[in-house]
Design a protein around this motif. Structure first.
Motif, PDB file in Angstrom:
ATOM      1  N   VAL A 328       0.750  -1.231  -0.061  1.00 60.33           N
ATOM      2  CA  VAL A 328       0.004   0.091   0.052  1.00 60.33           C
ATOM      3  C   VAL A 328       0.877   1.288   0.013  1.00 60.33           C
ATOM      4  O   VAL A 328       0.696   2.168  -0.503  1.00 60.33           O
ATOM      5  N   GLN A 331       2.004   1.777  -3.533  1.00 62.74           N
ATOM      6  CA  GLN A 331       1.032   2.348  -4.433  1.00 62.74           C
ATOM      7  C   GLN A 331       0.927   3.845  -4.096  1.00 62.74           C
ATOM      8  O   GLN A 331       0.813   4.730  -4.966  1.00 62.74           O
ATOM      9  N   CYS A 332       0.901   4.215  -2.889  1.00 59.43           N
ATOM     10  CA  CYS A 332       0.619   5.718  -2.621  1.00 59.43           C
ATOM     11  C   CYS A 332       1.814   6.495  -2.908  1.00 59.43           C
ATOM     12  O   CYS A 332       1.625   7.607  -3.663  1.00 59.43           O
ATOM     13  N   VAL A 335       1.892   6.923  -6.834  1.00 60.32           N
ATOM     14  CA  VAL A 335       0.826   7.576  -7.263  1.00 60.32           C
ATOM     15  C   VAL A 335       1.188   9.076  -6.895  1.00 60.32           C
ATOM     16  O   VAL A 335       1.044  10.200  -7.990  1.00 60.32           O
ATOM     17  N   GLY A 339       2.133  11.845 -10.059  1.00 62.56           N
ATOM     18  CA  GLY A 339       1.303  12.927 -10.210  1.00 62.56           C
ATOM     19  C   GLY A 339       2.075  14.223 -10.024  1.00 62.56           C
ATOM     20  O   GLY A 339       1.812  15.110 -10.730  1.00 62.56           O
ATOM     21  N   ASP A 346      -2.587  18.374  -8.164  1.00 71.59           N
ATOM     22  CA  ASP A 346      -2.624  19.887  -8.007  1.00 71.59           C
ATOM     23  C   ASP A 346      -2.315  19.862  -6.592  1.00 71.59           C
ATOM     24  O   ASP A 346      -2.969  19.786  -5.757  1.00 71.59           O
ATOM     25  N   ARG A 352      -7.550  18.045  -0.296  1.00 68.68           N
ATOM     26  CA  ARG A 352      -8.296  16.972  -0.959  1.00 68.68           C
ATOM     27  C   ARG A 352      -7.516  15.972  -1.289  1.00 68.68           C
ATOM     28  O   ARG A 352      -8.130  14.730  -1.323  1.00 68.68           O
ATOM     29  N   ALA A 355      -7.432  13.848   1.998  1.00 64.85           N
ATOM     30  CA  ALA A 355      -8.400  13.235   2.187  1.00 64.85           C
ATOM     31  C   ALA A 355      -8.646  11.985   1.306  1.00 64.85           C
ATOM     32  O   ALA A 355      -9.052  10.853   1.988  1.00 64.85           O
ATOM     33  N   HIS A 356      -8.484  12.044   0.143  1.00 65.68           N
ATOM     34  CA  HIS A 356      -8.753  10.930  -1.027  1.00 65.68           C
ATOM     35  C   HIS A 356      -7.731   9.814  -0.412  1.00 65.68           C
ATOM     36  O   HIS A 356      -8.345   8.565  -0.345  1.00 65.68           O
ATOM     37  N   GLU A 357      -6.625  10.060  -0.213  1.00 68.17           N
ATOM     38  CA  GLU A 357      -5.570   8.943   0.194  1.00 68.17           C
ATOM     39  C   GLU A 357      -5.801   8.270   1.431  1.00 68.17           C
ATOM     40  O   GLU A 357      -5.910   7.076   1.674  1.00 68.17           O
ATOM     41  N   GLY A 359      -8.888   8.104   2.706  1.00 68.04           N
ATOM     42  CA  GLY A 359     -10.373   7.454   2.789  1.00 68.04           C
ATOM     43  C   GLY A 359      -9.999   6.080   2.166  1.00 68.04           C
ATOM     44  O   GLY A 359     -10.380   5.243   2.813  1.00 68.04           O
ATOM     45  N   THR A 360      -9.343   6.420   1.098  1.00 71.13           N
ATOM     46  CA  THR A 360      -9.076   4.888   0.187  1.00 71.13           C
ATOM     47  C   THR A 360      -8.310   3.995   0.897  1.00 71.13           C
ATOM     48  O   THR A 360      -8.632   2.938   0.835  1.00 71.13           O
ATOM     49  N   LEU A 363     -10.338   2.322   3.625  1.00 67.50           N
ATOM     50  CA  LEU A 363     -11.283   1.377   3.433  1.00 67.50           C
ATOM     51  C   LEU A 363     -10.404   0.139   3.125  1.00 67.50           C
ATOM     52  O   LEU A 363     -10.973  -1.025   3.370  1.00 67.50           O
ATOM     53  N   LEU A 364      -9.136   0.348   2.506  1.00 73.98           N
ATOM     54  CA  LEU A 364      -8.494  -0.983   2.042  1.00 73.98           C
ATOM     55  C   LEU A 364      -8.054  -1.702   3.632  1.00 73.98           C
ATOM     56  O   LEU A 364      -8.081  -2.920   3.843  1.00 73.98           O
TER      57      LEU A 364
ATOM     58  N   LEU B 261       2.512   3.281 -12.793  1.00 72.36           N
ATOM     59  CA  LEU B 261       1.556   2.797 -11.692  1.00 72.36           C
ATOM     60  C   LEU B 261       1.539   1.351 -11.772  1.00 72.36           C
ATOM     61  O   LEU B 261       1.196   0.683 -10.676  1.00 72.36           O
ATOM     62  N   ALA B 264       3.721  -0.431  -9.554  1.00 73.96           N
ATOM     63  CA  ALA B 264       3.557  -0.259  -8.160  1.00 73.96           C
ATOM     64  C   ALA B 264       2.100  -1.082  -7.930  1.00 73.96           C
ATOM     65  O   ALA B 264       1.771  -1.036  -6.660  1.00 73.96           O
ATOM     66  N   THR B 266      -1.016  -0.625  -9.486  1.00 73.02           N
ATOM     67  CA  THR B 266      -2.268   0.154  -9.528  1.00 73.02           C
ATOM     68  C   THR B 266      -2.356   0.739 -10.943  1.00 73.02           C
ATOM     69  O   THR B 266      -1.666   0.293 -11.733  1.00 73.02           O
ATOM     70  N   TRP B 276     -13.400   7.411  -2.561  1.00 74.59           N
ATOM     71  CA  TRP B 276     -12.749   6.546  -1.866  1.00 74.59           C
ATOM     72  C   TRP B 276     -12.964   5.107  -2.330  1.00 74.59           C
ATOM     73  O   TRP B 276     -12.054   4.187  -2.490  1.00 74.59           O
ATOM     74  N   ALA B 280     -10.034   2.709  -3.673  1.00 74.91           N
ATOM     75  CA  ALA B 280      -9.955   1.516  -3.043  1.00 74.91           C
ATOM     76  C   ALA B 280      -9.830   0.148  -4.114  1.00 74.91           C
ATOM     77  O   ALA B 280      -9.125  -0.679  -4.194  1.00 74.91           O
ATOM     78  N   ARG B 283      -7.180  -0.155  -6.324  1.00 73.03           N
ATOM     79  CA  ARG B 283      -5.836  -0.784  -5.802  1.00 73.03           C
ATOM     80  C   ARG B 283      -6.013  -2.048  -5.556  1.00 73.03           C
ATOM     81  O   ARG B 283      -5.099  -2.795  -5.182  1.00 73.03           O
ATOM     82  N   LEU B 287      -3.588  -6.131  -4.197  1.00 73.70           N
ATOM     83  CA  LEU B 287      -3.352  -6.393  -2.859  1.00 73.70           C
ATOM     84  C   LEU B 287      -4.029  -7.662  -2.564  1.00 73.70           C
ATOM     85  O   LEU B 287      -3.352  -8.325  -1.588  1.00 73.70           O
TER      86      LEU B 287
END
Lengths: 447, 447
Positions: A328, A331-332, A335, A339, A346, A352, A355-357, A359-360, A363-364, B261, B264, B266, B276, B280, B283, B287
């Motif tokens: 994980v 992957q983070c 990305v 990016g 951005d 944002r 929060a996205h990372e 939350g994702t 969940l995982l 990507l 890694a 993803t 999210w 998830a 990815r 995993l």
């Protein structure tokens, strides 16, 4: 399309070669596009390759083909040639491709070829003096530079006569000191009445780079302004060369490779540097940092020795808990690093992204925590609360890894370090250590 | 260079905006290069961005700027606009950029804009019908196509009048059915006497791609033949569009991102797909495979339960042994995957590659084995032969990882699977499992 052109040529050519029909093969080669010949040479066995290359009649054609070959093929072919012969071919390559080829060869070999060139070596030697990966090193000195008071009619005449310059779709306008003052395109030239002078309609203050501009920056300029070539000037604005878009494409491929290898904790030199010792030396630094981090892991685990002896099942689950965290985290970080490199991410929208990372990853982490708890309960390992311990363990490991993988490259980028340094080995090692700490503490507390 | 142009504009512009000097700001924008305006918009806060964008007077300028913006900025700006206004801007973008923008937007939004275009939407809708990532989807229908019996004089006249086509440095020659039969460059046109016809000197059988050619293949064709644009034809050879080199640069960047990507574990959708659950989900696959592999690790370790209880120190060293293996495996697979993608790696020289990887890895494995043994002996953990066990353990783990990391992508490539699938999670998990087995067996045998 290109595949079929190239493979058609390859089939016919090999048929001729096998039959010894050398004149047929030679005529076929003469009618073929150098890129297709290069395609074939890149794909046939070494003996056929040398036979086919020998059939190319003129040094021009040989030079054209050579500059389109893949690195390994080019090196092999040049290695099999006499320095004199190699020199004749290099002389007929576009100057920027010739310089690149000489840079790629072992220094001794490249000097032999250069000295065989005699006078013709000067231009190449100038190019070779610019530091690698700068505009100076990848530019071509063959360009159309005309004075600003020239008429359209004379300019067109010049294009007719010297039109084999690189980037012949642009005419650069210079003053009497050869300083760059403008640019006109071939199309603009056609649109104007014959008696106008270039000064009347040229684009002044054209986009340009200096000889020491990093090649990555050159690529960005060409792609940002959607131009087909960018003029290269010295610090005093004297025009000395041009970088065309085909070189920019090569640079971009090269830079992407560098990023990819850096993310895995190694460098570009890798693929070109032979020798085991050198290979090991290049890969060593990241591995050492990872190794030292591993000692911290050993030290941590040894302090929890009693718990481990009591509940040996903790050890069974250690690899999966750390491994999932590492994946994980990678992957983070990938990305985020990519990016940042492409600008897709951005940085002003940091909350944002975070929060996205978060939350994702949560969940995982939750998914795998539940799955692992069910598995642990199912196989009935360890004490009663053991499934809870491994669930919490993998949850924390994944969340820690996600935080490190996301924040580390962002932090590096903020303080001006290449974010790709936050690479695989660094992320997995730091998440390993923290994951061990978290899981051990959880195990001690719960069990 | 570009940095300073862009940041100069940014500084002056923001000064005007803060002072409310709108007309000054507007005049400054009019004189600026769209790429520099895009540079500024990509970097200022959202409110300033909308204010500056509103100052761009014509839909042409807005379209030009918009097509040069980064994805996130473009999406934000379009989200803040009325569909009618957005439609007017999209209409003035180059058709290929307009289609790309609409593809990137949420479907609902993109349909609103399309329906606001009325008749002008047809061309765009045709482009949008081609499957993503094909030549049809990235081509521009604006090109210069002239009949073969046209004289040079009339052809030049055409260039003068319709010269704002994309790829205006090439004139494509078609027969009466619009089938592609040749190409001439603007420079060739200038070189010829006015009364010659295009047929007399055109390059016949030009390099071309079909609408369904994969964009990666399009990029390869353009870069292989060093051309500035490639014509796109339908299956029957009817000329319908052109892909220019600036689009090829975008494709290459995008494809490099995909590869990075994928390595890694993803995918590209990641950076564009918000939410999210979606994040998830993207990815998850790699995993899960890694997770399942982890179960195998647990099962293996549990069979060595007695040894582990007896010598709990084995557990201390498990993370470093597996971690170092994972890192080396990743380095190997990345070098191979990228080497295959760029063609730097010569698959015909397989024995040489394998020997190089084997030698390099053996050197690294030996180094870390000795270091780890010294460490283990130093801290005096475990039974007498324990240092030997960890040394053999890390040696085997690294060698296994190197083999998997090298052979797996080569095998995938041989059987026609994208080698990038041999990515981080797959390599680390399989080396984890085999590393555990090796270390456990060694520990049982020696201790």
């Amino acid at each position: 399309m290109e595949q079929s052109r190239g493979s058609l040529l390859q089939a016919s050519l090999l048929r001729f070669v096998r039959r010894g029909a050398w004149s047929h093969a030679g005529r076929l080669l003469e009618k073929s596009h150098p890129a297709d010949v290069a395609y074939v040479l890149d794909r046939v066995a070494l003996t056929d390759r040398e036979a086919v290359f020998a059939l190319l009649r003129t040094p021009e054609m040989r030079g054209d083909v050579l500059s389109l070959l893949q690195f390994a093929t080019r090196a092999d072919l040049l290695a099999g040639l006499d320095p004199e012969v190699a020199g004749q071919i290099v002389k007929h390559m576009p100057p920027d491709d010739a310089a690149e080829t000489l840079r790629e060869l072992p220094q001794e070999r490249s000097e032999e070829i250069l000295s065989s060139l005699g006078e013709g070596a000067e231009e190449l030697e100038t190019l070779l003096e610019y530091p690698e990966s700068t505009a100076g090193a990848i530019m071509s000195p063959k360009l159309l530079a005309l004075p600003e008071d020239l008429s359209v009619e004379s300019a067109i005449d010049h294009v007719r006569r010297y039109g084999d310059a690189d980037a012949s779709f642009y005419i650069y306008v210079v003053d009497e000191r050869q300083y760059l003052v403008g640019v006109v395109s071939l199309r603009q030239l056609i649109l104007q009445p014959p008696d106008k002078t270039l000064r009347d309609f040229m684009t002044t203050d054209p986009i340009r780079v200096t000889t020491d501009t990093d090649q990555e920056e050159v690529a960005r300029v060409v792609s940002r302004y959607d131009i087909l070539a960018v003029p290269v000037v010295e610090a005093n604005n004297r025009l000395v060369g041009v970088v065309t878009v085909d070189d920019v494409i090569d640079v971009m491929r090269q830079e992407a490779t560098e990023d990819i290898l850096k993310l895995a904790g190694t460098t570009t030199e890798e693929t070109t540097a032979p020798g085991w010792l050198r290979g090991a030396w290049i890969r060593l630094p990241w591995l050492v940092s990872s190794f030292v981090g591993g000692f911290a892991g050993i030290a941590l685990l040894s302090t929890f020795s009693d718990t481990l002896t009591q509940t040996v099942q903790i050890a069974f689950f250690l690899p999966i808990i750390l491994g999932m965290g590492g994946n994980v985290g990678n992957q983070c970080s990938t990305v985020i690093v990519r990016g940042l490199a492409t600008g897709r991410l951005d940085v002003r929208a940091l909350p944002r992204i975070l929060a996205h990372e978060a939350g994702t990853s949560a969940l995982l982490a939750l998914t795998f925590a539940v799955a692992l708890a069910i598995f642990a309960a199912g196989v009935g390992f360890g004490p009663e609360l053991f499934p809870l311990a491994v669930a919490l363990g993998i949850f924390c490991s994944i969340m820690i890894a996600a935080s490190v993988g996301t924040l580390l490259p962002l932090f590096f980028s903020r303080v001006g370090i290449d974010p790709a340094v936050a690479s695989g080995p660094l992320v997995t090692t730091s998440t390993d250590v923290m994951g061990i700490l978290a899981f051990s503490l959880i195990a001690v507390t719960i069990l």
